[in-house]
Design a protein around this motif. Structure first.
Motif, short mmCIF file in Angstrom:
data_model
loop_
_atom_site.label_atom_id
_atom_site.label_comp_id
_atom_site.label_asym_id
_atom_site.label_seq_id
_atom_site.Cartn_x
_atom_site.Cartn_y
_atom_site.Cartn_z
N ALA A 1 0.81 -1.21 0.00
CA ALA A 1 0.00 0.00 0.00
C ALA A 1 0.85 1.26 0.00
CB ALA A 1 -0.92 0.00 1.22
N ARG A 2 2.13 1.14 0.29
CA ARG A 2 2.99 2.30 0.41
C ARG A 2 3.97 2.43 -0.75
NH1 ARG A 2 3.78 3.98 6.39
NH2 ARG A 2 4.68 5.65 5.19
N VAL A 3 3.99 1.50 -1.64
CA VAL A 3 4.91 1.55 -2.78
C VAL A 3 4.38 2.54 -3.81
CG1 VAL A 3 5.94 0.23 -4.66
CG2 VAL A 3 5.70 -0.80 -2.39
N ALA A 4 5.21 3.50 -4.18
CA ALA A 4 4.80 4.49 -5.17
C ALA A 4 4.72 3.85 -6.55
CB ALA A 4 5.79 5.64 -5.20
N SER A 5 3.72 4.24 -7.30
CA SER A 5 3.59 3.74 -8.66
C SER A 5 3.25 4.90 -9.57
CB SER A 5 2.52 2.66 -8.75
OG SER A 5 1.27 3.22 -8.47
N THR A 6 3.44 4.70 -10.85
CA THR A 6 3.13 5.73 -11.82
C THR A 6 2.50 5.07 -13.04
OG1 THR A 6 4.08 7.44 -13.24
CG2 THR A 6 5.49 5.58 -12.73
N PRO A 7 1.55 5.74 -13.66
CA PRO A 7 0.95 5.18 -14.87
C PRO A 7 1.86 5.33 -16.08
CG PRO A 7 -0.03 7.30 -14.38
CD PRO A 7 0.91 6.98 -13.25
N PHE A 8 2.99 6.00 -15.93
CA PHE A 8 3.90 6.24 -17.05
C PHE A 8 4.75 5.01 -17.34
CE2 PHE A 8 4.55 11.10 -17.46
CZ PHE A 8 3.19 11.29 -17.49
N THR A 9 4.97 4.77 -18.61
CA THR A 9 5.87 3.70 -19.04
C THR A 9 7.25 4.31 -19.27
OG1 THR A 9 5.44 4.07 -21.38
CG2 THR A 9 3.96 2.53 -20.23
N GLU A 10 8.22 3.47 -19.56
CA GLU A 10 9.57 3.95 -19.84
C GLU A 10 9.58 4.91 -21.02
OE1 GLU A 10 13.83 2.07 -21.18
OE2 GLU A 10 12.59 0.91 -19.80
N SER A 11 8.81 4.61 -22.05
CA SER A 11 8.78 5.49 -23.22
C SER A 11 8.13 6.84 -22.88
CB SER A 11 8.07 4.84 -24.40
OG SER A 11 6.71 4.60 -24.11
N ASP A 12 7.18 6.84 -21.93
CA ASP A 12 6.59 8.11 -21.48
C ASP A 12 7.66 8.99 -20.83
OD1 ASP A 12 3.92 7.57 -22.28
OD2 ASP A 12 3.57 6.45 -20.42
N TRP A 13 8.51 8.39 -19.99
CA TRP A 13 9.56 9.17 -19.33
C TRP A 13 10.58 9.67 -20.34
CZ3 TRP A 13 8.39 11.47 -15.22
CH2 TRP A 13 7.51 10.90 -14.30
N GLU A 14 10.84 8.89 -21.39
CA GLU A 14 11.74 9.35 -22.46
C GLU A 14 11.13 10.56 -23.16
OE1 GLU A 14 12.38 5.89 -24.85
OE2 GLU A 14 13.66 4.95 -23.34
N ARG A 15 9.82 10.52 -23.39
CA ARG A 15 9.13 11.65 -24.03
C ARG A 15 9.18 12.88 -23.14
NH1 ARG A 15 4.68 13.32 -22.52
NH2 ARG A 15 3.92 11.35 -21.70
N VAL A 16 8.90 12.70 -21.84
CA VAL A 16 8.94 13.82 -20.90
C VAL A 16 10.35 14.42 -20.88
CG1 VAL A 16 8.83 14.44 -18.45
CG2 VAL A 16 7.03 13.03 -19.47
N GLY A 17 11.36 13.57 -20.82
CA GLY A 17 12.74 14.06 -20.83
C GLY A 17 13.09 14.80 -22.10
N GLY A 18 12.63 14.29 -23.22
CA GLY A 18 12.88 14.95 -24.51
C GLY A 18 12.18 16.30 -24.59
N THR A 19 10.97 16.36 -24.05
CA THR A 19 10.24 17.63 -24.02
C THR A 19 10.95 18.63 -23.13
OG1 THR A 19 8.13 16.50 -24.38
CG2 THR A 19 8.03 18.72 -23.43
N LEU A 20 11.41 18.18 -21.97
CA LEU A 20 12.14 19.05 -21.06
C LEU A 20 13.40 19.59 -21.73
CD1 LEU A 20 12.22 20.18 -18.16
CD2 LEU A 20 13.64 18.21 -17.56
N ARG A 21 14.13 18.72 -22.40
CA ARG A 21 15.36 19.14 -23.10
C ARG A 21 15.03 20.16 -24.19
NH1 ARG A 21 17.17 14.51 -24.38
NH2 ARG A 21 16.12 14.43 -26.39
N TYR B 1 22.45 14.31 -13.33
CA TYR B 1 21.08 13.88 -13.02
C TYR B 1 20.12 14.45 -14.07
CZ TYR B 1 17.32 12.15 -10.07
OH TYR B 1 16.24 11.45 -9.59
N LEU B 2 20.33 15.71 -14.45
CA LEU B 2 19.50 16.31 -15.50
C LEU B 2 19.62 15.53 -16.81
CD1 LEU B 2 17.65 18.54 -16.64
CD2 LEU B 2 19.74 19.85 -17.14
N VAL B 3 20.83 15.17 -17.17
CA VAL B 3 21.05 14.40 -18.40
C VAL B 3 20.27 13.09 -18.34
CG1 VAL B 3 22.81 13.12 -19.71
CG2 VAL B 3 23.27 15.46 -18.97
N ASN B 4 20.26 12.44 -17.17
CA ASN B 4 19.51 11.20 -17.02
C ASN B 4 18.01 11.42 -17.11
OD1 ASN B 4 21.32 8.87 -16.65
ND2 ASN B 4 22.11 10.06 -14.94
N ILE B 5 17.51 12.53 -16.59
CA ILE B 5 16.09 12.86 -16.73
C ILE B 5 15.75 13.08 -18.20
CG2 ILE B 5 14.31 14.59 -16.28
CD1 ILE B 5 15.63 15.01 -13.52
#
Length: 101
Positions: free
Chosen positions: A11-31, A54-58
């Motif tokens: 019940a305490r484990v954080a989860s996200t509806p984002f997939t790995e490709s979603d995080w790649e998209r978010v990172g690309g948008t941020l860049r 760390y920013l590069v990894n995001i």
């Protein structure tokens, strides 16, 4: 009780509806927004309170953008948070030098 204290209780484990490709998209948008605004990686990372690496990894999608970093990034870039996080099929938000659409 011990498991709950260490964050392993289901019940305490954080989860996200984002997939790995979603995080790649978010990172690309941020860049892309960072570059559009003319920030160097080191300078932008300082605004977020993180290291350049760390920013590069995001931006590569290897690390997730936290809510706090999202808020700082949006404020620095003068865009709404949704402009960074939105799915690619959402309506486009045009970023201008003045930060208005």
């Amino acid at each position: 009780m011990q498991a709950e204290l260490h964050g392993t209780h289901p019940a305490r484990v954080a989860s996200t509806p984002f997939t790995e490709s979603d995080w790649e998209r978010v990172g690309g948008t941020l860049r892309a927004l960072r570059e559009l605004r003319g920030y160097r990686p080191e300078e932008f990372a300082n605004h977020l309170g993180i290291s350049r690496s760390y920013l590069v990894n995001i931006e590569a999608g290897r690390k997730k953008l936290t809510n706090v970093m999202l808020a700082r990034a949006a404020e620095t870039l003068k865009v709404p948070q949704i402009a960074i996080m939105r799915p690619t099929d959402a309506p486009s938000i045009t970023a201008t030098a003045g930060g208005t659409a």
